[in-house]
Design an enzyme around this catalytic site. Structure first.
Site, PDB file in Angstrom:
ATOM      1  N   TYR A   1      -5.419   8.604  -6.532  1.00 21.12           N
ATOM      2  CA  TYR A   1      -4.143   7.820  -5.792  1.00 21.12           C
ATOM      3  C   TYR A   1      -4.337   7.172  -4.170  1.00 21.12           C
ATOM      4  O   TYR A   1      -4.181   5.893  -4.133  1.00 21.12           O
ATOM      5  CB  TYR A   1      -2.646   7.785  -5.651  1.00 21.12           C
ATOM      6  CG  TYR A   1      -2.048   7.277  -5.548  1.00 21.12           C
ATOM      7  CD1 TYR A   1      -0.919   5.771  -5.735  1.00 21.12           C
ATOM      8  CD2 TYR A   1      -0.523   7.087  -3.748  1.00 21.12           C
ATOM      9  CE1 TYR A   1      -0.266   5.427  -5.263  1.00 21.12           C
ATOM     10  CE2 TYR A   1      -0.081   6.327  -3.992  1.00 21.12           C
ATOM     11  CZ  TYR A   1       0.455   5.823  -4.118  1.00 21.12           C
ATOM     12  OH  TYR A   1       1.012   4.980  -3.638  1.00 21.12           O
TER      13      TYR A   1
ATOM     14  N   SER B   1       0.781  -0.901   0.047  1.00 23.79           N
ATOM     15  CA  SER B   1      -0.016   0.162  -0.110  1.00 23.79           C
ATOM     16  C   SER B   1       1.238   1.125  -0.556  1.00 23.79           C
ATOM     17  O   SER B   1       2.286   1.427  -0.636  1.00 23.79           O
ATOM     18  CB  SER B   1      -0.832  -0.467   1.135  1.00 23.79           C
ATOM     19  OG  SER B   1      -1.479   1.317   1.628  1.00 23.79           O
TER      20      SER B   1
ATOM     21  N   LYS C   1      -5.926   3.466  -1.976  1.00 23.50           N
ATOM     22  CA  LYS C   1      -5.288   2.815  -1.075  1.00 23.50           C
ATOM     23  C   LYS C   1      -5.802   2.678   0.014  1.00 23.50           C
ATOM     24  O   LYS C   1      -5.976   1.914   0.008  1.00 23.50           O
ATOM     25  CB  LYS C   1      -3.421   3.599  -1.050  1.00 23.50           C
ATOM     26  CG  LYS C   1      -2.884   3.944  -2.548  1.00 23.50           C
ATOM     27  CD  LYS C   1      -2.621   2.275  -2.596  1.00 23.50           C
ATOM     28  CE  LYS C   1      -1.210   1.619  -3.315  1.00 23.50           C
ATOM     29  NZ  LYS C   1      -0.748   0.808  -3.813  1.00 23.50           N
TER      30      LYS C   1
END
Length: 282
Positions: A155, A141, A159
């Site tokens: 993004y 991660s 995650k």
């Protein structure tokens, strides 16, 4: 490729560079049989050179995690050749620097496809084999999976989704003998950073009304990556999770990453994180 009949078989995604490359080499050096995958085999030279230098063998294969049936094909191919699967390391990922007003919904979807749905697909395909081997599911991660960061909305959203998915899955998988771990690197020196930051002027991100905030953020990012952890160090930490005691659910790869994530985990009302990230844009 030859390997001992009882050696552990590891499938790793995103091994053309960075953390994935070094995790693959470190895992092979530790005696594991490594199926190292990447989106484009034309980018395999660095991995092949690293394997030659380390005097290890790798089973290098193409795998684009966004393609239909790619996950099931990758797992089936691993079983056909090696007969088992003991661990999956979800490492493939891509970033996008930008705020939503200067992006499209399709831009966000593309980031989610690689960073989240690719992980979901590989995990789903691998779990039946990992149950059989009481194996390990490790997903790279980011500290961006714990703390939302300016101009990284897509993004970080991906995650965050990965960490929520894995945190929910972990106790269920544990009842079948499979351990689940997410790895949270902080700033790491790799081509990933360069790929995210390229062509900013063409992307429109440098235009008003966010130009000043973006400039401040990029200056802060450049400073943080000046003292970044090496990709080799982070990759070796990922590979080390394959051996020894079952790892915890959440692992940071550096002291800086631990301190960064700790701020979020102790921040019940979100004020600490908001005040911290606001200073990046001043």
């Amino acid at each position: 490729m030859t390997h001992a009949p009882d050696s552990s078989v590891i499938l790793i995604t995103g091994t053309s560079s960075g953390i994935g490359l070094h995790a693959a080499i470190a895992a092979a050096r530790a005696g594991h049989t490594v199926v190292a995958t990447m989106r484009n085999l034309e980018g395999a030279r660095a991995l092949r050179d690293a394997a030659t230098d380390a005097e290890v063998s790798l089973d290098i294969r193409r795998l684009d995690v966004t393609e239909p049936h790619a996950a099931t094909d990758a797992v089936a191919g691993t079983i056909d050749r090696h007969g088992r699967l003991d661990a999956l390391i979800n490492n493939a990922g891509s970033g996008r620097l930008g705020t939503i007003e200067n992006s499209t919904v399709d831009d966000v979807r593309a980031v989610m496809e690689v960073n989240f749905f690719g992980v979901v697909a590989l995990t789903r395909a691998a779990l039946p084999l990992l149950r059989g081997s009481t194996g390990r599911l490790i997903t790279v991660s980011s500290v961006g999976g714990a703390i939302g960061q300016p101009f990284n909305e897509a993004y970080c959203a991906a995650k965050f989704a990965v960490e929520g998915f894995m945190e929910s899955l972990a106790p269920v998988a544990a009842t079948a003998g499979v351990s689940v771990t997410v790895v949270e690197p902080g700033a790491v020196t790799s081509s990933f950073v360069a790929n995210v930051g390229r062509d900013l002027n063409q992307s429109g991100l440098a235009n008003d009304p966010y130009a000043a905030a973006l400039e401040a953020y990029l200056a802060r990012a450049a400073s943080s990556f000046g003292s970044a952890q090496s990709a080799r160090s982070a990759g070796e930490i990922v590979a080390a999770l394959l051996d020894g005691d079952r790892p915890p659910f959440r692992v940071q790869t550096s002291e800086a990453a631990r301190q960064f994530v700790a701020a979020k985990l102790a921040d019940l009302d979100g004020g600490v994180v908001q005040r911290m990230t606001a200073t990046w844009l001043a």
